[in-house]
Design an enzyme around this catalytic site. Sequence first.
Site, short mmCIF file in Angstrom:
data_model
loop_
_atom_site.label_atom_id
_atom_site.label_comp_id
_atom_site.label_asym_id
_atom_site.label_seq_id
_atom_site.Cartn_x
_atom_site.Cartn_y
_atom_site.Cartn_z
N LYS A 120 0.82 -1.22 0.00
CA LYS A 120 0.00 0.00 0.00
C LYS A 120 0.85 1.26 0.00
O LYS A 120 0.63 2.18 -0.79
CB LYS A 120 -0.93 0.02 1.23
CG LYS A 120 -1.95 -1.08 1.28
CD LYS A 120 -2.91 -0.92 2.44
CE LYS A 120 -2.26 -1.06 3.79
NZ LYS A 120 -1.71 -2.41 4.05
N ASN A 143 -3.37 6.22 6.05
CA ASN A 143 -2.54 5.35 6.87
C ASN A 143 -1.05 5.53 6.60
O ASN A 143 -0.21 5.02 7.35
CB ASN A 143 -2.94 3.88 6.62
CG ASN A 143 -2.40 2.94 7.67
OD1 ASN A 143 -2.62 3.14 8.86
ND2 ASN A 143 -1.69 1.91 7.24
N HIS A 190 -3.51 -9.55 10.35
CA HIS A 190 -4.35 -8.93 11.40
C HIS A 190 -5.47 -9.84 11.90
O HIS A 190 -6.52 -9.35 12.34
CB HIS A 190 -4.96 -7.62 10.90
CG HIS A 190 -3.96 -6.61 10.46
ND1 HIS A 190 -2.93 -6.17 11.27
CD2 HIS A 190 -3.81 -5.94 9.29
CE1 HIS A 190 -2.20 -5.28 10.62
NE2 HIS A 190 -2.71 -5.12 9.42
#
Length: 469
Positions: A120, A143, A190
């Site tokens: 990302k 982010n 996650h």
Amino acid sequence: MYFPAQTFLVAGLSRSGIAAARYLLGCHAKAVYLYDDVDDENVRAARESLVALGCHALTGEDASARALACDVLVLSPGIPIDHPLPVSFRKAGKAIVGEAELGARALRCPVIAVTGTNGKTTTVSMIAHILREAGKNAVECGNIGKPITACLEELGEDGIAVAEISSFQLETLTSLRPHIAVVLNITEDHLNRHYTMENYIYLKSRILKNCAESEFAVLNADDATVYGFGEKTRAKVVGFSLERPTDGAYLRDGAIWWRDERVLALGELPLEGRHNEANALAAVSACCLMGINSASVAAALKTFRGIPHRLQRIGEVEGISFLDDSKATNPDAAIKAVEGVKGESVILLGGKDKGYSYELLFSAIKRSGVVHAVLYGENAFRLFDAAIREKFFKITLCRPFDLAVRVAFLTAQKGQNVLLSPASASFDSFKSYEERGERFAQIMEELRAERMALIRPAAAEDAREESEA
């Protein structure tokens, strides 16, 4: 949402929480309360600075009662949605938003939003670099480190927000409507937070939730899960692929192509690794859809130098190269690193356990140029168990990070790499992967200084003996 008539509770005083509190004050919110169940130096400093600006801090004793008197909870990405605080707000039928949601509601410019398990930050940085080189006011946010609410003024109406969006942010993000939504890949990550892959995949798909027919979904055609998102979006689907021609960007004859137009040879791309080729394809697709011509895209790609802590060659000590890939916080990212690094390496693995399975990582390590693995941190024994299961025995257990780096250096031979690609979060010993990477660089400099200190007396002794002769 009418700010002057509502009270807000900002939970979590990290980067996004601080930005949200400042934004709410600037919007003349009726009252802004602050809460964080962590009480370290950084949180205390943030709390004090925000209170000086007009916020109200909640202490542990009065937090529960005072919190529920607030109208809206602004939840930082680091706090799970099933934490008792958001659960209590949900039971009371009150609004829960994130900083990114506040920013999304206020944006007045087009958005390119990027999500995925890995790549990302590199892709967002690459897209923004290409757009800026083409003369656009492109700003990385989300982010990637600069909260959306902190760059609203910079973006204005003529900017382009290039937003990195994590699964944590997507838990509380409902208003984002990207002109281009990019989904790079989905692999296990996650699960200690999201519990199941199904839930994690669902959260990633939410980035397309508000896209209309006039917008674009740039999807990885080589990832069946990602490309499957195209069946449920109203946006125009544009695929990118390392394996086959698509209606977007793809590889052919050793070059990157955009539809029927050759953009540049892979040899002209400064970043190494198959994963970076995929990131470049996603960036090319997004920028060409924004109207940037292929010649400008190619020229910008040739000058893109990557991002800190992502397979970054930071220096050399006695012929041994140090590679900082601290941003590799999950096994898939570390697999991409070992597959992309040239030459032989001693790899550093370990950190905060996030519930991963590491067998595939060691299977990839066996096929790579990794000659030894130094395991450290909270999950060292889980990594050790996976290595043994995969019959990879060239390992050293060394729990403290600093000592592990030194052991890796002493294990490596001249011409090899010491590769920090931890496959784990940093929070067992560090505040962030950035801090971990910075400490890695500091230890390298310490080793260089120590080696120089050893060389100088020896050189002086040789010179003395030569003069006496």
